[in-house]
Design a protein around this motif. Structure first.
Motif, PDB file in Angstrom:
ATOM      1  N   THR A 153       1.038   3.950  -3.186  1.00 29.70           N
ATOM      2  CA  THR A 153       0.598   5.332  -3.004  1.00 29.70           C
ATOM      3  C   THR A 153       1.746   6.332  -3.049  1.00 29.70           C
TER       4      THR A 153
ATOM      5  N   ARG B 146      -4.402   6.359  -0.672  1.00 29.52           N
ATOM      6  CA  ARG B 146      -4.596   5.427   0.439  1.00 29.52           C
ATOM      7  C   ARG B 146      -6.073   5.202   0.726  1.00 29.52           C
TER       8      ARG B 146
ATOM      9  N   TRP C  22      -5.475   0.459  -1.096  1.00 28.30           N
ATOM     10  CA  TRP C  22      -5.375   1.656  -1.914  1.00 28.30           C
ATOM     11  C   TRP C  22      -6.456   1.610  -2.979  1.00 28.30           C
TER      12      TRP C  22
ATOM     13  N   GLN D  98       0.842  -1.200   0.000  1.00 30.62           N
ATOM     14  CA  GLN D  98       0.000   0.000   0.000  1.00 30.62           C
ATOM     15  C   GLN D  98       0.874   1.247   0.000  1.00 30.62           C
ATOM     16  N   ARG D  99       1.932   1.231   0.801  1.00 26.95           N
ATOM     17  CA  ARG D  99       2.838   2.371   0.844  1.00 26.95           C
ATOM     18  C   ARG D  99       3.525   2.552  -0.508  1.00 26.95           C
TER      19      ARG D  99
END
Length: 152
Positions: A129, A138, A144, A125-126
């Protein structure tokens, strides 16, 4: 969003990669309340120390490392199998538990794979995004979604 769009969106909050580990953890927790000694193969303290804290921490970091290197989820499953064997060996070496006991090994694998999958999703996810910030935003800590136009 159509069903076809949802199937192509792996970052959604309802992704099987996110729902699966959560369901597995709930089922595992319920089973541990019903058959605690048969499933953990050691005392509760040993299980919490070696499997949950040490193994779980290693699984979380393994999930993040696999995601960080952009490897596939299949690699993560293989690493979790090796990690479950290492945790089983620690139970054997430190607490005289059975080394080749299938039920505790399966429990440890499911638990560690679930924790590793959540770590994998958090890092992915990091990545999605930050690296593709123009395309994704996010949606919680492990999901996401496609970035919405400013007009909507």
């Amino acid at each position: 969003m159509t069903a076809h769009d949802a199937a192509r969106d792996p970052g959604r909050i309802t992704s099987p990669m996110l729902i699966g580990p959560l369901v597995a953890l709930v089922v595992l927790l319920a089973a541990l309340f019903i058959w605690p000694h048969e499933l953990i193969g050691a005392s509760l303290g040993d299980f919490l120390l070696v499997t949950l804290f040490l193994g779980g921490g290693a699984a979380w970091l393994t999930g993040k490392a696999v995601a960080r290197s952009w490897e596939s989820y299949v690699h993560l499953v293989a690493y979790c199998a090796l990690l479950a064997c290492a945790v089983r060996f620690c139970h054997f070496a430190l607490f005289q538990a059975m080394l080749f006991d299938l039920e505790p090994l399966v429990v440890e694998f499911v638990l560690l794979a679930s924790i590793a999958t959540l770590g994998f999703r958090a890092m992915r996810q990091r990545q999605m995004t930050v690296q593709y910030g123009w395309m994704y935003e996010r949606e919680g800590h492990v999901a996401w979604r496609p970035r919405r136009p400013d007009g909507d």
